[in-house]
Design a protein around this motif. Sequence first.
Motif, PDB file in Angstrom:
ATOM      1  N   GLU A  42      -0.531 -11.430  -9.902  1.00  0.00           N
ATOM      2  CA  GLU A  42       0.491 -11.438  -8.855  1.00  0.00           C
ATOM      3  C   GLU A  42       1.124 -12.813  -8.704  1.00  0.00           C
TER       4      GLU A  42
ATOM      5  N   GLU B 160      -0.132  -1.196   5.099  1.00  0.00           N
ATOM      6  CA  GLU B 160      -0.101  -0.532   3.797  1.00  0.00           C
ATOM      7  C   GLU B 160       0.592   0.826   3.905  1.00  0.00           C
TER       8      GLU B 160
ATOM      9  N   THR C  99       5.386  -5.083  -2.462  1.00  0.00           N
ATOM     10  CA  THR C  99       4.720  -4.296  -3.496  1.00  0.00           C
ATOM     11  C   THR C  99       3.279  -4.728  -3.705  1.00  0.00           C
ATOM     12  N   ILE C 100       3.062  -6.025  -3.881  1.00  0.00           N
ATOM     13  CA  ILE C 100       1.696  -6.484  -4.188  1.00  0.00           C
ATOM     14  C   ILE C 100       0.771  -6.335  -2.978  1.00  0.00           C
TER      15      ILE C 100
ATOM     16  N   LYS D  70       0.850  -3.574  -1.270  1.00  0.00           N
ATOM     17  CA  LYS D  70       0.718  -2.120  -1.190  1.00  0.00           C
ATOM     18  C   LYS D  70       1.634  -1.482  -0.146  1.00  0.00           C
TER      19      LYS D  70
ATOM     20  N   TYR E 107       0.392  -5.524  -9.544  1.00  0.00           N
ATOM     21  CA  TYR E 107       0.306  -4.169  -8.998  1.00  0.00           C
ATOM     22  C   TYR E 107       1.688  -3.520  -9.033  1.00  0.00           C
TER      23      TYR E 107
ATOM     24  N   ASN F  27       4.002  -0.058  -8.134  1.00  0.00           N
ATOM     25  CA  ASN F  27       4.081   1.223  -7.434  1.00  0.00           C
ATOM     26  C   ASN F  27       5.523   1.719  -7.471  1.00  0.00           C
TER      27      ASN F  27
END
Length: 366
Positions: free
Chosen positions: A10, A38, A57-58, A60, A208, A210
């Motif tokens: 990250e 989150e 994003t990182i 969540k 990460y 998503n």
Amino acid sequence: MAEGKFDAAEKRWAGVGPYYAMFPVKFADSVIKQYTKEGDIVLDPFAGRATSIYSATIHKRTGIGIELNPVGWVYGKAKLHPAKQDIVENRLLSIAKTVDEYIEAADNLPEFFHLCFSQNVRKFLLAARDQLKWKQRAADWTIMGLLLVYLHGKRNQSLSNQMRQTKSMAPNYAVRWWKEHDLTPPDIDPVNFMLKRIKWRYAKGRPYINGSQVYLGDCNHVLTKIRKHLASSGKLPIRLIFTSPPYSGVTNYHYDQWIRLWMLGYPPAPNSSLGKHRERFQVEDEYKNLLETTFRKVSYLTGKESVIYVRTDSRKFTLDTTRNILKQMFPDKKMTIIEQPVNWTTQTHLFGNYSTKIGEVDIILK
């Protein structure tokens, strides 16, 4: 580079994209953590290099960004959705096999490019410029994003002759400066140069990933599409609007990124008139209209529990305009003003305001 700063994927990917007027990463992280949990959605209609969206994003959350300048958009795509390392490396090597097809084109570039880049670098850049489908393919936007990082900057730390990394210098000025200082472009093998930096970027893996997205285009058009999509999927209202609109009269994001824009297919010279919302917003009515239209559409995406967090310029016109429009669009929310001292590179600082006084202002509505 201090390893502690880059001991996780990250952290290594967060820095993709030298781009002035960006949120400091720690600041973005703190806002995301304070105002969301989150699973929440975070929207930035002026995403820049997508720092806010990457931070969401990182941690969540799901980030949705919109950026008009393709340079910032490519940076955002490279961070949010990088391709696998082996696919990126193989794609780069496939382009490297074709560079000799671009010898004539490399020799015919304007003088600036001959003094900025060696012939080997020019051939490679032209091959990448021609072949990378950076709007469609993950490997290609990943390579292009990383390539734009190192396109110009300090000598021997980038592909170029000595130049500022953040802002593209005017060709005539750069040519004159290089000649006065007897500087020639560094003799670099661009493929090995980029492979080393790709390996470093991926050494801790990928960040990460998503469903976060950054869209390329005018936010006023894209916001309408986003509203329809979120409404149909039952995801409204958005929890946090977190953004920093352009400041009136400060910079032209397209003109000042002209070399990187050239890599993306634009003309080989700076252009101060590339269309609507691509200039310095020196016309006050146009600036007001941009903010008014944008935040009106944003208001349709928010609700009672939504937080609107806007960083803006402390100069009177920009601040008053932003504050008044936010009051108009979110009349039921309480406004808090936080003054920020200039202790990092801001939009105004980069263009001549070196004052230690208050440089930016955070406006929070909740």
